[in-house]
Design an enzyme around this catalytic site. Structure first.
Site, short mmCIF file in Angstrom:
data_model
loop_
_atom_site.label_atom_id
_atom_site.label_comp_id
_atom_site.label_asym_id
_atom_site.label_seq_id
_atom_site.Cartn_x
_atom_site.Cartn_y
_atom_site.Cartn_z
N LYS A 29 -48.04 -5.09 -46.69
CA LYS A 29 -47.47 -5.63 -45.61
C LYS A 29 -47.57 -6.94 -45.16
O LYS A 29 -48.30 -7.31 -44.53
CB LYS A 29 -47.71 -4.63 -44.24
N TYR A 56 -49.92 -8.42 -42.26
CA TYR A 56 -50.16 -8.37 -40.68
C TYR A 56 -49.75 -6.72 -40.57
O TYR A 56 -49.52 -5.89 -41.41
CB TYR A 56 -48.61 -8.89 -39.90
#
Length: 285
Positions: free
Chosen positions: A148, A33
Site C-alpha cells: 500500500k 500509507y
C-alpha cells in the site's frame, strides 16, 4: 476549526506542520500509507491496518517505527484532539529525508511519520444509498499492488476518467479480467447467489475490509469463490459491490453504462454493509 496533525512525534496545527522537500516520499514516492475509519469517535479494524502497514514496510525494507500500541495511541489522540465523530485517519510513512538517490539511504535515516484526520460521512453515505456507477479502465499500475504505497497517480487518473464519463469510479482490467477498483476491492454476486472476488496475490491490495466482509459472508452461509472474473461476467451478475475502509460496502448499480439487476443497490450488498457496520461499532476502539 484548525485540525491538529501529527508529524514525527509532535501534535501541530495543520498550518504549522511541514515536511522537508528532500523527503523521499515527495521525491521518489518512497512511502506507504494506511487509512482507518472512525465511527462514533472510535477506530475501526486497527489490528488489520497495522498488520498490513508492517507488511508493506517489510516489503520495502523500511525500518521499524512506533509499535502498535503507540500507533493506536496517536490515532486515538488525533481523534480526541479533533473531536472527530465520523471520518478517517490517514497515516503516511516515508523512508525519510536524504539527498536524492535511487538507492535507499542507510538505516540511520529516521523515517517520516505523518497522521491527519478527515471528517466524512461514512455510514450515512449518499453514494451507498444510491449505488455507484463504474466504468472499466485498463490496469496500468506496477506489479506490486499488494504493497500500500503512496504511488496513487494512476488510480487518480482512473477516477478522473470515470468522472469524465459521468460515473463514480473505475474497475481496473488486466488481461481481460477485473483486478480491483481504483481504491477498493471488487465483488460480484452471481445469478445463483455465489459471492465472487479476486483471490489474494500481488495483483490486488489485500483489503482489510475485504477480509472482514468475506468472514461475515461465510457466517451467514454465502458460497464464496475467490477467483478472477471478466467485465462481461460482472455485467451479467445479479449484483456487485466494492469494499474499502472509506466506502465500507458500497453497491455497484451499473458497469460501463449497463445496469445490474433493477439498477438499485442489491440485497446482498445491503445486508453485508449492515453487518459490517454493526460489527465495526461493536469492536471499534
Amino acid at each position: 476549526m484548525t485540525r491538529t496533525v501529527y508529524v514525527n512525534g509532535e501534535y501541530l496545527a495543520e498550518d504549522q506542520a511541514t515536511v522537508s522537500i528532500f523527503d523521499r516520499g515527495f521525491l521518489m514516492g518512497d512511502a506507504v500509507y494506511e487509512v482507518c475509519a472512525v465511527l462514533e469517535g472510535r477506530l475501526v479494524d486497527t489490528p488489520g491496518h497495522f498488520a498490513r502497514l508492517r507488511r508493506s514496510m517489510t516489503a520495502l525494507s523500511m525500518p521499524e517505527t512506533l509499535d502498535n500500541d503507540e500507533l493506536l495511541h496517536v490515532h486515538q489522540e488525533l481523534v480526541r484532539r479533533n473531536a472527530l465523530r465520523e471520518g478517517l485517519v490517514y497515516l503516511q510513512l516515508s523512508r525519510g529525508v536524504a539527498d536524492r538517490d535511487f538507492a535507499y539511504p542507510g538505516s540511520e535515516t529516521p523515517p517520516t511519520l505523518v497522521l491527519f484526520t478527515q471528517a466524512k460521512a461514512v455510514i450515512d453515505s449518499p453514494l451507498a444509498h444510491r449505488g455507484a456507477h463504474v466504468i472499466t479502465q485498463p490496469d496500468l499500475r506496477w506489479g506490486r499492488r499488494d504493497i500500500k504505497t503512496v504511488q496513487l497517480l494512476y488510480p487518480s487518473m482512473a477516477k478522473m476518467a470515470a468522472r469524465a464519463a459521468g460515473a463514480d469510479d473505475a474497475w481496473l482490467v488486466e488481461n481481460g479480467l477485473v483486478t480491483e477498483g481504483s481504491s477498493s476491492n471488487a465483488f460480484i454476486v452471481t445469478r445463483d447467489g455465489r459471492l465472487v472476488t479476486r483471490e489474494l496475490s500481488s495483483d490486488i491490495l489485500h483489503g482489510i475490509t475485504r477480509a472482514a466482509v468475506l468472514r461475515l459472508a461465510r457466517d451467514v452461509g454465502l458460497v464464496i469463490e475467490e477467483r478472477a472474473f471478466t467485465p462481461e461476467e460482472a455485467c451479467m451478475a445479479q449484483e456487485a459491490f466494492m469494499t474499502s475502509a472509506t466506502s465500507m460496502v458500497t453497491a455497484v448499480v451499473s458497469i460501463d453504462g449497463q445496469a445490474l439487476g433493477d439498477g438499485r443497490p442489491g440485497a446482498v450488498a445491503a445486508r453485508l454493509r449492515t453487518l459490517y457496520i454493526e460489527e465495526s461499532l461493536r469492536q471499534a476502539e
